[in-house]
Motif scaffolding. Sequence first.
Motif, PDB file in Angstrom:
ATOM      1  N   VAL A   1      44.085  39.691  28.518  1.00  0.00           N
ATOM      2  CA  VAL A   1      44.720  40.177  29.739  1.00  0.00           C
ATOM      3  C   VAL A   1      44.197  41.575  30.003  1.00  0.00           C
ATOM      4  CG1 VAL A   1      46.894  40.698  30.869  1.00  0.00           C
ATOM      5  CG2 VAL A   1      46.754  38.791  29.281  1.00  0.00           C
ATOM      6  N   THR A   2      43.600  41.742  31.144  1.00  0.00           N
ATOM      7  CA  THR A   2      42.997  43.019  31.492  1.00  0.00           C
ATOM      8  C   THR A   2      43.849  43.746  32.528  1.00  0.00           C
ATOM      9  OG1 THR A   2      41.727  42.069  33.314  1.00  0.00           O
ATOM     10  CG2 THR A   2      40.671  42.080  31.127  1.00  0.00           C
ATOM     11  N   ARG A   3      43.603  45.026  32.660  1.00  0.00           N
ATOM     12  CA  ARG A   3      44.249  45.816  33.703  1.00  0.00           C
ATOM     13  C   ARG A   3      43.980  45.172  35.068  1.00  0.00           C
ATOM     14  NH1 ARG A   3      45.079  51.378  33.457  1.00  0.00           N
ATOM     15  NH2 ARG A   3      43.467  51.517  31.866  1.00  0.00           N
ATOM     16  N   GLU A   4      42.743  44.739  35.281  1.00  0.00           N
ATOM     17  CA  GLU A   4      42.364  44.162  36.566  1.00  0.00           C
ATOM     18  C   GLU A   4      43.168  42.898  36.863  1.00  0.00           C
ATOM     19  OE1 GLU A   4      40.177  45.197  34.174  1.00  0.00           O
ATOM     20  OE2 GLU A   4      39.600  47.030  35.232  1.00  0.00           O
ATOM     21  N   ARG A   5      43.364  42.044  35.852  1.00  0.00           N
ATOM     22  CA  ARG A   5      44.129  40.808  36.077  1.00  0.00           C
ATOM     23  C   ARG A   5      45.586  41.126  36.383  1.00  0.00           C
ATOM     24  NH1 ARG A   5      45.843  35.704  32.811  1.00  0.00           N
ATOM     25  NH2 ARG A   5      46.470  34.454  34.585  1.00  0.00           N
ATOM     26  N   ILE A   6      46.149  42.064  35.664  1.00  0.00           N
ATOM     27  CA  ILE A   6      47.541  42.433  35.903  1.00  0.00           C
ATOM     28  C   ILE A   6      47.691  43.046  37.294  1.00  0.00           C
ATOM     29  CG2 ILE A   6      49.400  43.978  35.164  1.00  0.00           C
ATOM     30  CD1 ILE A   6      48.427  43.411  32.260  1.00  0.00           C
ATOM     31  N   LEU A   7      46.784  43.952  37.653  1.00  0.00           N
ATOM     32  CA  LEU A   7      46.856  44.562  38.985  1.00  0.00           C
ATOM     33  C   LEU A   7      46.637  43.536  40.091  1.00  0.00           C
ATOM     34  CD1 LEU A   7      45.062  47.979  38.410  1.00  0.00           C
ATOM     35  CD2 LEU A   7      47.488  47.605  38.963  1.00  0.00           C
ATOM     36  N   GLU A   8      45.709  42.625  39.885  1.00  0.00           N
ATOM     37  CA  GLU A   8      45.472  41.577  40.885  1.00  0.00           C
ATOM     38  C   GLU A   8      46.734  40.738  41.064  1.00  0.00           C
ATOM     39  OE1 GLU A   8      44.845  37.904  42.718  1.00  0.00           O
ATOM     40  OE2 GLU A   8      45.222  37.981  40.569  1.00  0.00           O
ATOM     41  N   THR A   9      47.389  40.411  39.977  1.00  0.00           N
ATOM     42  CA  THR A   9      48.616  39.614  40.058  1.00  0.00           C
ATOM     43  C   THR A   9      49.711  40.395  40.776  1.00  0.00           C
ATOM     44  OG1 THR A   9      48.013  38.460  38.018  1.00  0.00           O
ATOM     45  CG2 THR A   9      50.319  38.320  38.711  1.00  0.00           C
ATOM     46  N   LEU A  10      49.859  41.666  40.439  1.00  0.00           N
ATOM     47  CA  LEU A  10      50.863  42.497  41.100  1.00  0.00           C
ATOM     48  C   LEU A  10      50.570  42.690  42.581  1.00  0.00           C
ATOM     49  CD1 LEU A  10      51.480  45.284  38.466  1.00  0.00           C
ATOM     50  CD2 LEU A  10      53.228  43.773  39.437  1.00  0.00           C
ATOM     51  N   GLU A  11      49.322  42.992  42.900  1.00  0.00           N
ATOM     52  CA  GLU A  11      48.964  43.307  44.282  1.00  0.00           C
ATOM     53  C   GLU A  11      48.883  42.063  45.161  1.00  0.00           C
ATOM     54  OE1 GLU A  11      48.986  46.110  45.641  1.00  0.00           O
ATOM     55  OE2 GLU A  11      48.247  47.654  44.309  1.00  0.00           O
ATOM     56  N   ASN A  12      48.201  41.046  44.708  1.00  0.00           N
ATOM     57  CA  ASN A  12      47.931  39.897  45.573  1.00  0.00           C
ATOM     58  C   ASN A  12      48.959  38.788  45.448  1.00  0.00           C
ATOM     59  OD1 ASN A  12      45.594  41.131  46.572  1.00  0.00           O
ATOM     60  ND2 ASN A  12      44.427  40.413  44.829  1.00  0.00           N
ATOM     61  N   ARG A  13      49.366  38.464  44.242  1.00  0.00           N
ATOM     62  CA  ARG A  13      50.302  37.347  44.079  1.00  0.00           C
ATOM     63  C   ARG A  13      51.743  37.813  44.311  1.00  0.00           C
ATOM     64  NH1 ARG A  13      48.066  33.313  40.825  1.00  0.00           N
ATOM     65  NH2 ARG A  13      49.743  32.022  41.648  1.00  0.00           N
ATOM     66  N   TRP A  14      52.209  38.781  43.506  1.00  0.00           N
ATOM     67  CA  TRP A  14      53.555  39.310  43.724  1.00  0.00           C
ATOM     68  C   TRP A  14      53.633  40.065  45.051  1.00  0.00           C
ATOM     69  CZ3 TRP A  14      57.438  37.249  41.487  1.00  0.00           C
ATOM     70  CH2 TRP A  14      57.407  36.838  40.149  1.00  0.00           C
ATOM     71  N   GLY A  15      52.551  40.696  45.431  1.00  0.00           N
ATOM     72  CA  GLY A  15      52.540  41.437  46.690  1.00  0.00           C
ATOM     73  C   GLY A  15      52.736  40.557  47.909  1.00  0.00           C
TER      74      GLY A  15
END
Length: 145
Positions: free
Chosen positions: A3-17
């Motif tokens: 799990v990378t910072r990029e995957r977590i941020l992508e999930t937060l920004e695009n999916r949860w966002g």
Amino acid sequence: MTVTRERILETLENRWGNYLATYDELPQQLQVAFLNRQGYRRFADLLAHIIAWWRDALFAVDALLVDPDFEPPNREVDGFNAAAVAEFRDQDEHTVRQTFERTRRALVDLVTRLSPEAFQTEEIVARLNIEIVGHLTEHSLFDFH
């Protein structure tokens, strides 16, 4: 999978966002079916549950940054979830949505400011993965869209 910072941020920004908008796009009958499957009466109750776990993750990660030996308290899951719903019971959905978004942004800020060394800390990465990536899987709207 790492799990990378990029995957977590992508999930937060695009999916949860996009979570609120994705829910709003569902026809009302599918919204009701989704909430029934999730076990919540109101969308605000589901959001309250998510907010509570995100807040808990924010606290735990901050504590781990200060004290690598920090042991998060064991949560009795059903009681924790019930308390989360009760905390927001008297708030309208608009207010709960605003809290959801503020908490999501706080997670984005946390993940953005974490050092590379923090992303080498198993407890921190595991907690972020569970609460952000894993939690999205548990509450996925994509089966209904």
